[in-house]
Design a protein around this motif. Sequence first.
Motif, PDB file in Angstrom:
ATOM      1  N   ASN A 159      -8.862   5.763  -7.210  1.00 49.79           N
ATOM      2  CA  ASN A 159      -8.117   6.857  -6.584  1.00 49.79           C
ATOM      3  C   ASN A 159      -6.864   7.253  -7.353  1.00 49.79           C
ATOM      4  O   ASN A 159      -5.899   7.724  -6.771  1.00 49.79           O
ATOM      5  CB  ASN A 159      -7.713   6.440  -5.162  1.00 49.79           C
ATOM      6  CG  ASN A 159      -8.909   6.103  -4.314  1.00 49.79           C
ATOM      7  OD1 ASN A 159      -9.807   6.917  -4.178  1.00 49.79           O
ATOM      8  ND2 ASN A 159      -8.932   4.916  -3.762  1.00 49.79           N
ATOM      9  N   SER A 190      -5.685  10.926  -6.902  1.00 48.84           N
ATOM     10  CA  SER A 190      -5.162  11.146  -5.547  1.00 48.84           C
ATOM     11  C   SER A 190      -3.790  10.506  -5.387  1.00 48.84           C
ATOM     12  O   SER A 190      -2.877  11.098  -4.799  1.00 48.84           O
ATOM     13  CB  SER A 190      -6.127  10.574  -4.506  1.00 48.84           C
ATOM     14  OG  SER A 190      -7.350  11.258  -4.538  1.00 48.84           O
ATOM     15  N   ARG A 236      -7.902   6.538   3.262  1.00 47.09           N
ATOM     16  CA  ARG A 236      -7.550   7.915   2.912  1.00 47.09           C
ATOM     17  C   ARG A 236      -6.887   8.687   4.053  1.00 47.09           C
ATOM     18  O   ARG A 236      -6.462   9.822   3.849  1.00 47.09           O
ATOM     19  CB  ARG A 236      -8.807   8.665   2.476  1.00 47.09           C
ATOM     20  CG  ARG A 236      -9.425   8.092   1.237  1.00 47.09           C
ATOM     21  CD  ARG A 236     -10.786   8.727   0.964  1.00 47.09           C
ATOM     22  NE  ARG A 236     -11.316   8.239  -0.288  1.00 47.09           N
ATOM     23  CZ  ARG A 236     -11.255   8.933  -1.418  1.00 47.09           C
ATOM     24  NH1 ARG A 236     -10.726  10.120  -1.446  1.00 47.09           N
ATOM     25  NH2 ARG A 236     -11.745   8.416  -2.525  1.00 47.09           N
TER      26      ARG A 236
END
Length: 127
Positions: free
Chosen positions: A3, A6, A79
């Motif tokens: 990730n 992100s 998330r």
Amino acid sequence: MNNVASILILAFLAISFIQSGYDKLFYWKDNLEWLKEHFSKTPLKNHVGLALLHILVLELISGILCVVGCIELVINNGRLFGFYGAVFSCITLIMLLFGQRLAKDYDGARTIVIYFIPAVMAVYWLN
């Protein structure tokens, strides 16, 4: 780490909004004076203080959610908080964009779009 992109975007948004919120909180009077002039010829002219307070709250919520989202991604690949941080960031940026367009500050509006693109990318990636 799966990730990284992100996390980087959430960190970018967190820094942007927490710094902006800090600036509004600790330099309230200066911001209010400048914004009253900026919006003096708009329908917001009598509501600048309330609008500034709303933006301050949204920026702090956005920034805090993005920080928690970064931590959540690193710890357990979660998330949820990052997604909500990105969504709140988009909402905040849309409100800022609306204000800039209302004030006919097209350069300021263009700058907000630059922040909006990674925020939307974060919403997409974290959804």
